[in-house]
Design a protein around this motif. Structure first.
Motif, PDB file in Angstrom:
ATOM      1  N   PHE A 215      17.665  24.672  -0.671  1.00 33.62           N
ATOM      2  CA  PHE A 215      17.051  24.600   0.617  1.00 33.62           C
ATOM      3  C   PHE A 215      18.438  23.908   1.512  1.00 33.62           C
ATOM      4  CE2 PHE A 215      15.293  23.617   4.195  1.00 33.62           C
ATOM      5  CZ  PHE A 215      13.772  23.944   4.273  1.00 33.62           C
ATOM      6  N   PRO A 216      18.719  24.658   2.401  1.00 34.55           N
ATOM      7  CA  PRO A 216      18.034  25.693   2.388  1.00 34.55           C
ATOM      8  C   PRO A 216      18.364  27.396   2.490  1.00 34.55           C
ATOM      9  CG  PRO A 216      18.078  24.856   4.957  1.00 34.55           C
ATOM     10  CD  PRO A 216      19.334  24.335   3.949  1.00 34.55           C
ATOM     11  N   MET A 217      17.790  28.393   2.408  1.00 37.17           N
ATOM     12  CA  MET A 217      18.182  29.595   1.232  1.00 37.17           C
ATOM     13  C   MET A 217      18.753  30.584   1.879  1.00 37.17           C
ATOM     14  SD  MET A 217      15.278  29.995   4.002  1.00 37.17           S
ATOM     15  CE  MET A 217      13.883  28.910   3.105  1.00 37.17           C
ATOM     16  N   GLY A 218      19.899  30.802   1.287  1.00 37.47           N
ATOM     17  CA  GLY A 218      20.994  31.184   1.991  1.00 37.47           C
ATOM     18  C   GLY A 218      20.969  32.487   2.588  1.00 37.47           C
ATOM     19  N   SER A 219      19.957  33.497   2.116  1.00 41.97           N
ATOM     20  CA  SER A 219      19.972  34.412   3.455  1.00 41.97           C
ATOM     21  C   SER A 219      19.968  34.161   4.418  1.00 41.97           C
ATOM     22  CB  SER A 219      18.884  35.339   2.765  1.00 41.97           C
ATOM     23  OG  SER A 219      17.273  34.347   2.729  1.00 41.97           O
ATOM     24  N   MET A 220      19.462  32.866   4.806  1.00 38.42           N
ATOM     25  CA  MET A 220      18.895  32.613   6.486  1.00 38.42           C
ATOM     26  C   MET A 220      20.262  32.082   6.612  1.00 38.42           C
ATOM     27  SD  MET A 220      16.459  34.421   6.939  1.00 38.42           S
ATOM     28  CE  MET A 220      15.983  33.322   8.632  1.00 38.42           C
ATOM     29  N   THR A 221      20.813  31.392   5.568  1.00 34.33           N
ATOM     30  CA  THR A 221      22.188  30.812   6.744  1.00 34.33           C
ATOM     31  C   THR A 221      23.042  31.550   6.477  1.00 34.33           C
ATOM     32  OG1 THR A 221      22.528  30.165   3.591  1.00 34.33           O
ATOM     33  CG2 THR A 221      20.784  28.407   5.738  1.00 34.33           C
ATOM     34  N   GLY A 222      23.855  31.249   5.676  1.00 36.40           N
ATOM     35  CA  GLY A 222      25.625  32.175   5.217  1.00 36.40           C
ATOM     36  C   GLY A 222      26.490  31.536   5.008  1.00 36.40           C
ATOM     37  N   ALA A 223      27.533  31.948   4.942  1.00 37.27           N
ATOM     38  CA  ALA A 223      28.563  31.371   3.417  1.00 37.27           C
ATOM     39  C   ALA A 223      29.735  30.772   4.593  1.00 37.27           C
ATOM     40  CB  ALA A 223      28.864  32.173   2.309  1.00 37.27           C
ATOM     41  N   PRO A 224      30.716  29.908   3.978  1.00 37.48           N
ATOM     42  CA  PRO A 224      29.922  28.953   3.516  1.00 37.48           C
ATOM     43  C   PRO A 224      29.227  28.425   4.413  1.00 37.48           C
ATOM     44  CG  PRO A 224      32.573  28.800   3.636  1.00 37.48           C
ATOM     45  CD  PRO A 224      32.325  30.152   4.866  1.00 37.48           C
ATOM     46  N   LYS A 225      27.564  27.715   3.352  1.00 44.08           N
ATOM     47  CA  LYS A 225      26.700  27.285   3.729  1.00 44.08           C
ATOM     48  C   LYS A 225      26.819  26.466   5.345  1.00 44.08           C
ATOM     49  CE  LYS A 225      22.065  26.717   1.571  1.00 44.08           C
ATOM     50  NZ  LYS A 225      21.764  26.385   0.312  1.00 44.08           N
ATOM     51  N   MET A 226      27.157  25.385   4.708  1.00 47.88           N
ATOM     52  CA  MET A 226      27.763  24.178   5.791  1.00 47.88           C
ATOM     53  C   MET A 226      28.191  24.834   6.323  1.00 47.88           C
ATOM     54  SD  MET A 226      26.482  20.691   5.191  1.00 47.88           S
ATOM     55  CE  MET A 226      28.460  19.848   5.640  1.00 47.88           C
TER      56      MET A 226
END
Length: 423
Positions: free
Chosen positions: A327-338
């Motif tokens: 959490f949160p899901m990758g589709s709504m965050t991005g990369a790198p996630k943080m």
């Protein structure tokens, strides 16, 4: 109690109308989309036996304690800003909805529907069935004239998207989901009527109506965040969007274009890699794999590119740990996630809250299933504040103008339901 019904659609309508008179209800509807991982066609949890409300800090820990005290079915939602508990992040954007970061309840009554069969779990099952079958539709609330406003003008959105692309060019991030809010103040709606219209215009496999007190989540989500089936975890990120065609030939041509579109494939595979990485934190070694890549699924409003990533869950890991780890899901965050989450906090103008969080259930056998809260109206009836957000993936190859149009495409069904023209 398990019994047969003649018309599942009419039963669902009556059951939801009756359920919506209670202080809390969670209605989850697959809208008859085929899904090998679904346990039911619809679930309705009604009335509060016990509940938990929590904000980022130790919310997952509180939920784990609540779960041990309530081992049956529980339903609820995770807000996006639980990211601040999972990682060293903050949320300082305005929030007019005032939803908690987490709310779950164990219900007094629960109904499961599959095909023409229903199962009622309650202290008085026949009473519930009789009430639903004899229920008379309630009078709808007269809706006010809703004035939809937006946090970004088109020019402001294009400017922000291009600035995000500069961060991508510098290597700060590779891909991100940039979201914008549409909202209405002094809005008076009948939430059940609005949801019913939305679910008719835009039926999707992870639709849901969630009420607690005077707060509502009215969701037409097409996306699964995470499910557990026995020892298997399943995530199905969506990345890649295209409009529907006006004819069968045009529609098929658009699908083929989506299937071979470099930017759409690029954003999908980057998020699949992110999800694979997230799942390794919960998986038995060597079990993470992409079960399906770039599957095109067609919905009333648009085509979407869906991938399926699975793994076997570690023996000593709890379901709540598995959710926290992804959490949160990758589709709504991005990369790198943080980095993507931190950057979007700077560019976005509204707290996401329940939007791009997850809504769903934990079942008595240890399984769970949660959607991604997108294509969703959020409504605080006490404050008369209505909100919905849409986002799109910004990559190096993204065209800001096309991303803006994609946002409007995703907002189309909601705007139609609210009697609005495309802005």
């Amino acid at each position: 109690m398990i019994t047969q019904i003649k018309d599942p659609q009419i039963f669902k309508q009556k059951a939801l109308q009756w359920a919506s008179t209670f202080d809390a209800v969670c209605y989850l509807d697959s809208n008859n989309f085929p899904d090998q991982y679904s346990k039911f066609d619809a679930l309705i949890a009604i009335g509060v036996k016990s509940s938990i409300t929590a904000n980022a800090g130790n919310a997952f820990e509180q939920l784990a304690k609540f779960r041990t005290e309530n081992e049956g079915w529980i339903t609820g939602f995770f807000g996006y800003d639980l990211k601040n508990e999972v990682e060293n992040l903050t949320s300082s954007n305005p929030d007019a909805l005032d939803f908690p970061d987490l709310y779950f309840f164990a219900s007094k009554h629960l109904i499961l529907l599959k095909g023409n069969q229903i199962e009622i779990i309650s202290d008085d099952e026949q009473f519930i069935l009789d009430n639903i079958q004899n229920h008379q539709p309630h009078q709808t609330t007269k809706s006010s004239s809703i004035n939809i406003q937006y946090r970004f003008s088109k020019a402001e959105y294009l400017d922000a998207a291009n600035k995000i692309k500069e961060h991508i060019s510098r290597g700060d991030i590779y891909v991100t989901n940039f979201c914008q809010e549409f909202f209405a103040e002094n809005a008076v709606i009948d939430p059940l009527e609005v949801f019913s219209k939305l679910n008719t215009i835009s039926p999707n496999p992870f639709a849901g109506f969630f009420k607690w007190g005077s707060n509502y989540i009215l969701s037409a989500s097409p996306e699964r965040f995470l499910a557990k089936r026995d020892e298997k975890l399943i995530s199905q990120p969506i990345k890649g969007t295209a409009k529907r065609g006006k004819t069968a030939e045009e529609d098929e041509a658009i699908k083929q274009q989506l299937r071979s579109h470099t930017k759409e494939l690029q954003e999908n595979v980057m998020i699949v890699d992110l999800v694979r990485n997230d799942l390794t934190r919960s998986a038995k070694q060597g079990t993470v794999k992409a079960e399906e890549l770039f599957e095109i699924r067609s919905f009333n409003q648009l085509h979407q590119m869906v991938s399926t990533v699975v793994c076997e869950i570690e023996n000593d890991l709890t379901p709540i740990d598995a959710i926290r780890n992804t959490f949160p899901m990758g589709s709504m965050t991005g990369a790198p996630k943080m980095s993507a989450m931190r950057l979007m906090e700077e560019f976005e103008r509204s707290k996401r809250g329940a939007y791009s969080g997850a809504m769903g259930y934990f079942s008595p056998d240890g399984d769970f299933d949660f959607n991604v809260v997108i294509r969703t109206i959020l409504y605080n009836a006490t404050k008369k504040y209505l909100s919905f957000q849409v986002g799109s993936a910004i990559t190096y190859h993204a065209d800001a103008e096309q991303e803006y149009e994609e946002c409007l495409l995703k907002a189309k069904a909601i705007l139609q339901v609210l009697g609005q023209q495309i802005i």
